[in-house]
Design an enzyme around this catalytic site. Sequence first.
Site, PDB file in Angstrom:
ATOM      1  N   PHE A 141      -1.708   8.232   4.292  1.00  0.00           N
ATOM      2  CA  PHE A 141      -2.487   8.857   5.383  1.00  0.00           C
ATOM      3  C   PHE A 141      -3.755   9.552   4.866  1.00  0.00           C
ATOM      4  O   PHE A 141      -4.056  10.695   5.245  1.00  0.00           O
ATOM      5  CB  PHE A 141      -1.638   9.881   6.153  1.00  0.00           C
ATOM      6  CG  PHE A 141      -0.571   9.309   7.031  1.00  0.00           C
ATOM      7  CD1 PHE A 141      -0.447   7.946   7.256  1.00  0.00           C
ATOM      8  CD2 PHE A 141       0.334  10.164   7.657  1.00  0.00           C
ATOM      9  CE1 PHE A 141       0.554   7.432   8.076  1.00  0.00           C
ATOM     10  CE2 PHE A 141       1.333   9.662   8.486  1.00  0.00           C
ATOM     11  CZ  PHE A 141       1.448   8.304   8.684  1.00  0.00           C
ATOM     12  N   ASN A 153       4.958   6.111   3.379  1.00  0.00           N
ATOM     13  CA  ASN A 153       4.163   6.735   2.312  1.00  0.00           C
ATOM     14  C   ASN A 153       3.958   8.233   2.442  1.00  0.00           C
ATOM     15  O   ASN A 153       3.205   8.819   1.683  1.00  0.00           O
ATOM     16  CB  ASN A 153       2.803   6.019   2.217  1.00  0.00           C
ATOM     17  CG  ASN A 153       2.995   4.554   1.869  1.00  0.00           C
ATOM     18  OD1 ASN A 153       3.821   4.234   1.017  1.00  0.00           O
ATOM     19  ND2 ASN A 153       2.266   3.679   2.542  1.00  0.00           N
ATOM     20  N   THR A 154       4.585   8.859   3.436  1.00  0.00           N
ATOM     21  CA  THR A 154       4.567  10.317   3.532  1.00  0.00           C
ATOM     22  C   THR A 154       6.018  10.760   3.378  1.00  0.00           C
ATOM     23  O   THR A 154       6.860  10.385   4.206  1.00  0.00           O
ATOM     24  CB  THR A 154       4.000  10.776   4.896  1.00  0.00           C
ATOM     25  OG1 THR A 154       2.641  10.370   4.974  1.00  0.00           O
ATOM     26  CG2 THR A 154       4.083  12.295   5.059  1.00  0.00           C
ATOM     27  N   ASN A 185       5.820  -1.178  11.549  1.00  0.00           N
ATOM     28  CA  ASN A 185       5.023  -0.703  10.420  1.00  0.00           C
ATOM     29  C   ASN A 185       5.371  -1.555   9.185  1.00  0.00           C
ATOM     30  O   ASN A 185       6.068  -2.572   9.313  1.00  0.00           O
ATOM     31  CB  ASN A 185       5.350   0.788  10.190  1.00  0.00           C
ATOM     32  CG  ASN A 185       4.129   1.546   9.700  1.00  0.00           C
ATOM     33  OD1 ASN A 185       3.434   1.070   8.792  1.00  0.00           O
ATOM     34  ND2 ASN A 185       3.846   2.690  10.291  1.00  0.00           N
ATOM     35  N   SER A 188       5.598   5.449   8.705  1.00  0.00           N
ATOM     36  CA  SER A 188       4.968   5.077   7.439  1.00  0.00           C
ATOM     37  C   SER A 188       5.901   5.455   6.298  1.00  0.00           C
ATOM     38  O   SER A 188       6.466   6.545   6.297  1.00  0.00           O
ATOM     39  CB  SER A 188       3.636   5.821   7.278  1.00  0.00           C
ATOM     40  OG  SER A 188       3.253   5.773   5.915  1.00  0.00           O
ATOM     41  N   LYS A 211       5.529   4.141  17.150  1.00  0.00           N
ATOM     42  CA  LYS A 211       5.506   3.013  16.202  1.00  0.00           C
ATOM     43  C   LYS A 211       6.733   3.088  15.299  1.00  0.00           C
ATOM     44  O   LYS A 211       7.014   4.132  14.719  1.00  0.00           O
ATOM     45  CB  LYS A 211       4.216   3.060  15.371  1.00  0.00           C
ATOM     46  CG  LYS A 211       4.045   1.852  14.454  1.00  0.00           C
ATOM     47  CD  LYS A 211       2.627   1.737  13.957  1.00  0.00           C
ATOM     48  CE  LYS A 211       2.445   0.560  13.020  1.00  0.00           C
ATOM     49  NZ  LYS A 211       1.083   0.430  12.541  1.00  0.00           N
ATOM     50  N   ASN A 268       0.835  -1.204   0.000  1.00  0.00           N
ATOM     51  CA  ASN A 268       0.000   0.000   0.000  1.00  0.00           C
ATOM     52  C   ASN A 268       0.861   1.242   0.000  1.00  0.00           C
ATOM     53  O   ASN A 268       1.962   1.270   0.544  1.00  0.00           O
ATOM     54  CB  ASN A 268      -0.969  -0.018   1.198  1.00  0.00           C
ATOM     55  CG  ASN A 268      -0.406   0.695   2.417  1.00  0.00           C
ATOM     56  OD1 ASN A 268      -0.501   1.930   2.546  1.00  0.00           O
ATOM     57  ND2 ASN A 268       0.219  -0.062   3.319  1.00  0.00           N
TER      58      ASN A 268
END
Length: 357
Positions: free
Chosen positions: A117, A182-183, A245, A180, A216, A113
Site C-alpha cells: 500500500f 502485503n499489510t 485480490n 491484500s 474486495k 508484488n
Amino acid sequence: MSIYNLFRSLAFKIDPEFVHELSMGSFKVLPSALAGLFNSASLKPQHQLDFAGLKWTGPLGLAAGLDKNAVALSFFSKLAFGAVEIGTVTPKPQSGNPKPRLFRLKEDQSLLNRMGFNNQGMNKVLENILMTSESDRPICLGVNLGKNKVTPANEAPVDYFKLYEKFADHCDYMVVNVSSPNTPGLRDLQQESALAEIFESLASIRQSKPSPLFLKVAPDLPEDGLDSCVNIAKKFNLSGLIATNTTIMPEIGQGGVSGQLLAQKSKEVRRYLLEQLAETPDIALIGVGGVSSFDDLWEFWRLGGKAMQVYTSFIYQGPELLKGVCDGIDQALVKTGARNLNEMLVDYKNLPSDWRS
Ligand SMILES: Cc1cc2nc3c(=O)[nH]c(=O)nc-3n(C[C@H](O)[C@H](O)[C@H](O)COP(=O)(O)O)c2cc1C
C-alpha cells in the site's frame, strides 16, 4: 510489431517498479499523445454495462494498484476501460515495503508484488482527482480504500470511515480492501466480526453520503470465509463483492501473485460466490484475477457475472487486450442478436457456449 510490443520488449529489460514509475510519470504529462499512440480500441454505446447503480462504459475495468495515486486518470480514461479503480489509498501517506517489491514471472504471464500500500495518502490523492478536469476523468471512477500499516486492527474502522468520508462525493464507487497479503494482519479483518465492525462504523456516513460500496476478497479464503463475505454483503446492503485480490504462493516468494498463476483459483472463488449470490441479484460480483481475454468475460457472463477488471494481463498484452474485448463484444452481439450488452446479459443462462459469430 505493435508499438506496445516494442515498448514491452525494451521495458521488460528494466526493473519493473522503475518502468511503472516512468510510465505513470509519462502518462501524467502526456496523456493524450500516449493514449493516442497506444490505443487500438474504442468502446461504443452498445458496450455500456449498467449494474449495481453504476454505469461502466464497457465490461472491463482497470483494477486497483496500477494508478494508486490517481495521477494518470486522464490517460486511462482515454483507453477502452469501462471503469478505473484507483488506490489502494490509506488515510496517511506511506512508503510501503522495502524495494525490490515487484517481480515479473514472465513464463507464467504473472507478477509477484509485495508493495504494501505505497501511496500518497488520502488528501493528496483527492487533490490529484480534483486536479484532473471532470471531462478527463473516467466516466466510472472507483476508489479502493485500505488502512494504514501503523493503524492497529481494532482501529481499522476509523481509517475506513475517514476514507469513505473523504472520497464519497468524488467518485462513483468505493471498495473496502482487507484482502491484500502485503499489510501484516490485514487479511484477519476478513473475519465476519471484524468486517461487521468496519461496516457498522460506516453505517451513519453511508446514510448521509450514499455511495455504492464493495468488499474486495482474497482468493485464499475457505468456503466459510467466502460465506462470511456474502453474509456481510447482504447484512450491510453492499453493492457487491470484488473477487479476487492476489494469492499467496510462498514457494514463489513473499507477496501476492497475480496473472495466470492466479487465474484458476480466482475463477473457482468467483464461481462459488456467483452461486451464493444467485438469489440476490442486487448484490453484484466484479470479477478480477487472471482475466486475460474476452473468453474469460464470456465464461463469467454465462455464470451470471457482469463486470471484470484486469491488471496483470494489461501489463503483458497492453491495449491489444482491450481491442480483443471490444471485438469480442461486437461479434457476440451479432451472434446473439442483442442490441447491446445489457440486453444480451439479461438472458445469461441461454448464452451460447461459443460467442464467435
Ligand atoms: C503490482 C500490483 C499492485 C497491486 N496493488 C493493489 C492495491 O493497492 N489494492 C488492491 O486492492 N489490489 C491491488 N492489486 C491487485 C489487483 O487489483 C488484482 O486484484 C490482482 O492483481 C488480480 O488481478 P490480475 O490477475 O488481473 O492482476 C495489485 C496487483 C499488482 C500486480
